[in-house]
Design an enzyme around this catalytic site. Structure first.
Site, PDB file in Angstrom:
ATOM      1  N   HIS A  62       0.655  -1.444  -0.271  1.00 21.26           N
ATOM      2  CA  HIS A  62       0.166  -0.065   0.066  1.00 21.26           C
ATOM      3  C   HIS A  62       0.735   1.442   0.296  1.00 21.26           C
ATOM      4  O   HIS A  62       1.737   1.371   1.044  1.00 21.26           O
ATOM      5  CB  HIS A  62      -1.005   0.053   1.468  1.00 21.26           C
ATOM      6  CG  HIS A  62      -2.349   0.951   1.463  1.00 21.26           C
ATOM      7  ND1 HIS A  62      -3.238   1.090   0.762  1.00 21.26           N
ATOM      8  CD2 HIS A  62      -1.978   2.388   1.629  1.00 21.26           C
ATOM      9  CE1 HIS A  62      -4.086   1.825   0.762  1.00 21.26           C
ATOM     10  NE2 HIS A  62      -2.797   3.308   1.329  1.00 21.26           N
ATOM     11  N   CYS A  63       0.921   2.237  -0.808  1.00 21.28           N
ATOM     12  CA  CYS A  63       1.845   3.166  -1.642  1.00 21.28           C
ATOM     13  C   CYS A  63       1.119   4.003  -2.702  1.00 21.28           C
ATOM     14  O   CYS A  63       0.470   3.428  -3.261  1.00 21.28           O
ATOM     15  CB  CYS A  63       3.507   2.740  -1.269  1.00 21.28           C
ATOM     16  SG  CYS A  63       3.582   1.743  -2.760  1.00 21.28           S
ATOM     17  N   HIS A  64       1.768   4.660  -2.438  1.00 20.60           N
ATOM     18  CA  HIS A  64       0.599   6.200  -3.458  1.00 20.60           C
ATOM     19  C   HIS A  64       1.835   6.445  -4.304  1.00 20.60           C
ATOM     20  O   HIS A  64       3.171   6.819  -3.860  1.00 20.60           O
ATOM     21  CB  HIS A  64       0.257   7.024  -2.999  1.00 20.60           C
ATOM     22  CG  HIS A  64      -1.272   6.515  -1.658  1.00 20.60           C
ATOM     23  ND1 HIS A  64      -2.327   5.970  -1.985  1.00 20.60           N
ATOM     24  CD2 HIS A  64      -0.962   6.832  -0.544  1.00 20.60           C
ATOM     25  CE1 HIS A  64      -3.043   5.446  -1.038  1.00 20.60           C
ATOM     26  NE2 HIS A  64      -2.530   5.494  -0.815  1.00 20.60           N
ATOM     27  N   TYR A 100      -8.121  17.620  -1.421  1.00 19.45           N
ATOM     28  CA  TYR A 100      -6.421  17.572  -0.425  1.00 19.45           C
ATOM     29  C   TYR A 100      -5.839  18.370  -2.072  1.00 19.45           C
ATOM     30  O   TYR A 100      -5.221  17.311  -2.876  1.00 19.45           O
ATOM     31  CB  TYR A 100      -5.934  16.740   0.166  1.00 19.45           C
ATOM     32  CG  TYR A 100      -5.424  15.911  -0.317  1.00 19.45           C
ATOM     33  CD1 TYR A 100      -4.628  15.333  -0.984  1.00 19.45           C
ATOM     34  CD2 TYR A 100      -6.266  15.180   0.184  1.00 19.45           C
ATOM     35  CE1 TYR A 100      -4.209  13.970  -0.567  1.00 19.45           C
ATOM     36  CE2 TYR A 100      -6.646  13.247  -0.339  1.00 19.45           C
ATOM     37  CZ  TYR A 100      -5.204  13.113  -0.969  1.00 19.45           C
ATOM     38  OH  TYR A 100      -4.501  11.290  -1.440  1.00 19.45           O
ATOM     39  N   THR A 122      -6.778   9.697  -3.645  1.00 16.98           N
ATOM     40  CA  THR A 122      -8.220  10.318  -4.260  1.00 16.98           C
ATOM     41  C   THR A 122      -7.595  11.890  -4.799  1.00 16.98           C
ATOM     42  O   THR A 122      -8.261  12.382  -5.239  1.00 16.98           O
ATOM     43  CB  THR A 122      -8.861  10.059  -3.120  1.00 16.98           C
ATOM     44  OG1 THR A 122      -8.224  10.651  -1.202  1.00 16.98           O
ATOM     45  CG2 THR A 122      -9.163   9.213  -2.338  1.00 16.98           C
ATOM     46  N   ARG A 139     -14.419  12.974   3.821  1.00 18.20           N
ATOM     47  CA  ARG A 139     -13.494  13.881   4.106  1.00 18.20           C
ATOM     48  C   ARG A 139     -12.810  13.570   2.965  1.00 18.20           C
ATOM     49  O   ARG A 139     -11.432  14.780   2.293  1.00 18.20           O
ATOM     50  CB  ARG A 139     -12.238  13.863   5.169  1.00 18.20           C
ATOM     51  CG  ARG A 139     -11.327  12.919   5.064  1.00 18.20           C
ATOM     52  CD  ARG A 139     -10.464  12.896   6.520  1.00 18.20           C
ATOM     53  NE  ARG A 139      -9.998  11.847   6.785  1.00 18.20           N
ATOM     54  CZ  ARG A 139      -9.106  11.531   6.420  1.00 18.20           C
ATOM     55  NH1 ARG A 139      -8.283  11.959   5.209  1.00 18.20           N
ATOM     56  NH2 ARG A 139      -8.394   9.691   6.783  1.00 18.20           N
ATOM     57  N   HIS A 151      -6.274  -0.785   5.760  1.00 13.34           N
ATOM     58  CA  HIS A 151      -5.703  -0.331   7.451  1.00 13.34           C
ATOM     59  C   HIS A 151      -6.913  -0.457   8.143  1.00 13.34           C
ATOM     60  O   HIS A 151      -7.008   0.731   8.793  1.00 13.34           O
ATOM     61  CB  HIS A 151      -5.349   1.702   7.378  1.00 13.34           C
ATOM     62  CG  HIS A 151      -4.599   2.579   5.849  1.00 13.34           C
ATOM     63  ND1 HIS A 151      -3.652   1.764   5.435  1.00 13.34           N
ATOM     64  CD2 HIS A 151      -5.468   3.381   5.578  1.00 13.34           C
ATOM     65  CE1 HIS A 151      -3.941   2.455   4.467  1.00 13.34           C
ATOM     66  NE2 HIS A 151      -4.840   3.009   4.522  1.00 13.34           N
ATOM     67  N   ASP A 188       2.070   3.375   3.442  1.00 14.58           N
ATOM     68  CA  ASP A 188       0.736   3.825   3.012  1.00 14.58           C
ATOM     69  C   ASP A 188       1.973   5.077   2.500  1.00 14.58           C
ATOM     70  O   ASP A 188       1.244   6.432   2.501  1.00 14.58           O
ATOM     71  CB  ASP A 188       0.312   4.653   4.393  1.00 14.58           C
ATOM     72  CG  ASP A 188      -0.660   5.404   3.964  1.00 14.58           C
ATOM     73  OD1 ASP A 188      -0.987   4.994   2.830  1.00 14.58           O
ATOM     74  OD2 ASP A 188      -0.719   6.139   4.834  1.00 14.58           O
TER      75      ASP A 188
HETATM   76  O1  LIG Z   1      -6.210   9.117   5.249  1.00 16.07           O
HETATM   77  C1  LIG Z   1      -6.461   9.103   4.529  1.00 16.07           C
HETATM   78  O2  LIG Z   1      -6.321  10.454   4.449  1.00 16.07           O
HETATM   79  C2  LIG Z   1      -5.383   8.358   3.084  1.00 16.07           C
HETATM   80  C3  LIG Z   1      -5.494   8.883   1.898  1.00 16.07           C
HETATM   81  C4  LIG Z   1      -5.618   8.369   0.529  1.00 16.07           C
HETATM   82  C5  LIG Z   1      -5.832   9.143  -0.306  1.00 16.07           C
HETATM   83  O3  LIG Z   1      -6.094   9.896  -0.665  1.00 16.07           O
HETATM   84  O4  LIG Z   1      -6.101   8.066  -1.107  1.00 16.07           O
HETATM   85  O5  LIG Z   1      -4.775   6.775   1.145  1.00 16.07           O
HETATM   86  C6  LIG Z   1      -5.260   7.212   2.271  1.00 16.07           C
HETATM   87  O6  LIG Z   1      -4.443   5.535   1.975  1.00 16.07           O
HETATM   88  C7  LIG Z   1      -5.155   6.832   3.209  1.00 16.07           C
END
Ligand SMILES: O=C(O)c1cc(C(=O)O)oc(=O)c1
Length: 304
Positions: free
Chosen positions: A31-33, A49, A77, A130, A181, A257
């Site tokens: 899990h990473c972005h 955001y 997101t 959110r 999570h 993450d």
């Molecule tokens: O808790 C968060 O803000 C968050 C946001 C995102 C996302 O914006 O994709 O992804 C995650 O794994 C956790």
């Protein structure tokens, strides 16, 4: 395009420590972005955001520094349903990254095939208010039914208090379902209280449900933070994650993450986050399942 970060945004931790815990060979950061870079892959107009940039090269450098072999890049997101940054990272990884996309019901079969060819193996449904606007459940179910024949799974992100309301929808999904999570438990509540028990029941009664035991830095209330060589970080999260790992050893995943969107309090040292793993997966066998066997089965089944 130029983007201005959300006020108070914390950038990812530069110069993470070298973990003391040696990851097993072939470990997957599941899990990473990637964020942008915004100039190349603009953030989505509907985002909640605006992050700092976090490029594929920076992600791959972190992978190598920490000792991971592979990544699963989850659509963030802030990119909405524009999967180009995530897909670009997967394609540039020489087969060492797979992806999880966000798609709308308007996606064509050819576009799904193209995502598959790029390395995408799942879609993400987000219920955290959110982060996203509401998507009707019939639309999500339609998407789930379309991706099921590809052998993909559904990743779900929600808050623990919302599980009762979402239960029927989640249990109707036709694929493997991976919870982000740990369903965000409130770790200040008792581990044997009704809220976490419901999550355990969700996994116990539905053998297609998996969980990422990730994000102690998000869930912890009491810390201590994974900074300054702290080897016992986020102690209040340990019993929750360990319970899931020990009860469902074949259905758990772990990820950094990175780059840790929306943290408000501190940005963890990712090396120390890796040092958190043996606290929640105390044996070599549990570690191998969590970090290698399980993610390989889900994302690289052709190699298993
Ligand atoms: O808790 C968060 O803000 C968050 C946001 C995102 C996302 O914006 O994709 O992804 C995650 O794994 C956790």
């Amino acid at each position: 395009m130029q983007f201005e970060k959300t006020p108070g945004w914390l950038d990812w931790y530069a110069g993470p420590s070298k973990p003391r815990f040696t990851l097993p060979a072939g470990a997957v950061d599941a899990h990473c972005h990637v964020f942008g870079p915004g100039a190349e892959f603009p953030y989505a107009p509907e985002r909640k955001y605006t992050p700092c940039d976090a490029s594929k090269a920076q992600l791959f450098a972190l992978r190598d520094h920490l000792g991971f072999a592979r990544n699963v890049v989850v659509q963030a997101t802030c990119h909405g349903a524009d999967n180009r940054a995530m897909v670009d990272a997967c394609k540039a990884s020489s087969g060492r990254a797979r992806g999880v996309a966000t798609v709308r019901r308007s996606i064509t079969d050819q576009e799904l095939q193209d995502l598959h060819a790029a390395g995408v193996r799942g879609v993400r449904f987000n219920f955290v208010k959110r982060l996203v606007d509401f998507t009707p459940k019939d639309e999500l179910l339609e998407i789930a039914n379309r991706i099921a024949p590809l052998g993909w799974h559904v990743v779900i992100y929600f808050e623990a208090v919302d599980l009762p309301e979402l239960w029927d929808f989640f249990t109707a999904l036709p694929t493997t379902v991976v919870v982000d999570h740990m369903g965000r438990p409130d770790v200040s509540k008792p581990i044997d209280g009704p809220e976490f028990e419901l999550f355990v029941k969700f996994m116990r009664e539905n053998s297609n449900v998996w969980s990422k035991v990730s994000c102690p830095e998000r869930l912890s209330v009491t810390g201590p933070k994974a900074l300054d060589d702290e080897q016992n970080a986020y102690r209040d999260v340990v019993p929750f994650a360990r319970r899931i790992v020990e009860q469902f050893p074949d259905r758990v995943l772990w990820g950094t993450d990175w780059p840790h969107p929306n943290l408000k309090d501190h940005m963890p040292d990712d090396g120390l986050l890796v040092d958190f793993i043996p606290h929640i997966a105390p044996t070599a066998e549990l570690q191998r399942k969590l970090l290698v066997d399980n993610p390989m089965r889900l994302y690289w089944p052709e190699e298993c």
